[in-house]
Design an enzyme around this catalytic site. Structure first.
Site, PDB file in Angstrom:
ATOM      1  N   ASP A  44       0.830  -1.199   0.000  1.00  0.00           N
ATOM      2  CA  ASP A  44       0.000   0.000   0.000  1.00  0.00           C
ATOM      3  C   ASP A  44       0.870   1.258   0.000  1.00  0.00           C
ATOM      4  OD1 ASP A  44       0.877  -0.151   2.620  1.00  0.00           O
ATOM      5  OD2 ASP A  44      -1.131  -0.136   3.524  1.00  0.00           O
ATOM      6  N   SER A  45       2.188   1.073   0.011  1.00  0.00           N
ATOM      7  CA  SER A  45       3.123   2.179  -0.220  1.00  0.00           C
ATOM      8  C   SER A  45       2.876   2.817  -1.576  1.00  0.00           C
ATOM      9  CB  SER A  45       4.569   1.687  -0.131  1.00  0.00           C
ATOM     10  OG  SER A  45       4.765   0.515  -0.907  1.00  0.00           O
ATOM     11  N   ASP A  83      -0.994  -6.307  -0.032  1.00  0.00           N
ATOM     12  CA  ASP A  83      -1.379  -5.621   1.197  1.00  0.00           C
ATOM     13  C   ASP A  83      -2.880  -5.443   1.290  1.00  0.00           C
ATOM     14  OD1 ASP A  83       0.833  -5.178   2.778  1.00  0.00           O
ATOM     15  OD2 ASP A  83       1.310  -3.223   1.903  1.00  0.00           O
ATOM     16  N   LYS A 111      -1.427  -9.622   3.312  1.00  0.00           N
ATOM     17  CA  LYS A 111      -0.738  -9.099   4.491  1.00  0.00           C
ATOM     18  C   LYS A 111      -1.577  -8.003   5.122  1.00  0.00           C
ATOM     19  CE  LYS A 111       2.940  -6.295   4.061  1.00  0.00           C
ATOM     20  NZ  LYS A 111       2.545  -5.068   4.824  1.00  0.00           N
ATOM     21  N   GLU A 113      -1.656  -5.349   8.899  1.00  0.00           N
ATOM     22  CA  GLU A 113      -0.848  -4.825   9.984  1.00  0.00           C
ATOM     23  C   GLU A 113      -1.447  -5.144  11.341  1.00  0.00           C
ATOM     24  OE1 GLU A 113       0.712  -0.945   7.390  1.00  0.00           O
ATOM     25  OE2 GLU A 113      -0.224  -0.642   9.353  1.00  0.00           O
ATOM     26  N   GLU A 180       8.984  -4.035  10.714  1.00  0.00           N
ATOM     27  CA  GLU A 180       9.325  -2.702  10.194  1.00  0.00           C
ATOM     28  C   GLU A 180       9.785  -1.764  11.290  1.00  0.00           C
ATOM     29  OE1 GLU A 180       7.726   0.911   7.327  1.00  0.00           O
ATOM     30  OE2 GLU A 180       6.507  -0.897   7.554  1.00  0.00           O
TER      31      GLU A 180
END
Length: 252
Positions: A44-45, A83, A111, A113, A180
């Site tokens: 999602d960057s 993501d 993935k 968070e 991270e």
């Protein structure tokens, strides 16, 4: 070169370390796959390095599906992790529905968070047979709540929380987890505690692999570069040179 997520346990015990990069489009994904990267992350960057958003929280499921499908068209070998964006996994049912959408777009795994607090969502995804990758430490989707990007693992309380999160992901059945912006010694400790492969970013060299945002690696996003990212090219500089040369040719 990794060809299946089932190879991850062997790579953790026998090496070599995993080389992971992000892709958001067909040509980049195809080149990364041809080059031999082990895993490709549709991160999602993309919100920042592709779409010009201030952070990742503006990325939507439709955006992630669009870019995941494009990446999948360019890849023949490497497993693709997609993501789950901000607000796409607030409940177990929502998490499962959106994970299924990403898998339908071609992803090999999804993935999200979080650790302990996300156990119900993670269990719902894994119970449906969807390979899952965790993400702990600094969580970009929580940047507004935390007031910035902050290194994790500096206090005993943070270390205990990180270890608890990692063990929760491991016990749930995660195939890998991104660590991270974690103090390197803590990331190394976590790597030794879990069965899942750890993939570090800004977390030192003691993890089972490393991931970078590809524009950081290539120097193609010159407006911001995290301190841990070592560029191996200057694509932005070369692009400006080529464009200026073209403009000069056209104008005579």
């Amino acid at each position: 070169m990794l060809t299946s997520l089932s190879d991850l346990p062997r790579r953790k015990t026998s090496g070599p370390k995993l080389a992971v990069l992000t892709a958001y489009d067909y040509p980049t994904a195809r080149m990364l796959d041809d080059a031999g990267v082990d895993l490709i992350l549709v991160g999602d960057s993309l919100g920042m390095v592709v779409l010009g958003l201030p952070d990742t929280t503006g990325v939507t499921m439709d955006m992630m599906i669009h870019h995941t499908a494009a990446v999948c068209r360019g890849v023949k070998r490497a497993p693709i992790i997609a993501d789950m964006p901000f607000a796409s996994y607030r409940t177990p049912a929502e998490a499962l529905a959106n994970a299924q959408r990403l898998m339908e777009a071609g992803a090999s795994a999804v993935k999200l968070e979080g650790g302990v607090s996300m156990r119900p969502q993670i269990r719902a995804i894994i119970a449906a047979g969807i390979p899952f990758v965790g993400h702990i430490g600094m969580l970009p989707q929580s940047v507004k709540e935390e007031g910035g990007y902050k290194k994790k693992g500096k206090t005993s309380e943070q270390i205990d929380r990180l270890i608890a999160d990692a063990q929760a992901l491991d016990e749930a059945g995660a195939v890998a987890m991104v660590l991270e912006s974690i103090v390197p010694e803590v990331a190394t400790q976590i790597t030794g505690l879990v069965k899942a492969s750890t993939i570090g970013i800004g977390a030192g060299s003691g993890t089972d692999g490393q991931v970078l945002v590809t524009p950081d690696l290539l120097g193609s996003f010159p407006w911001f570069r995290p301190p841990f990212a070592k560029p191996h090219a200057d694509v932005a500089g070369e692009t400006l040179r080529a464009v200026n040369e073209y403009i000069a040719e056209v104008r005579g």
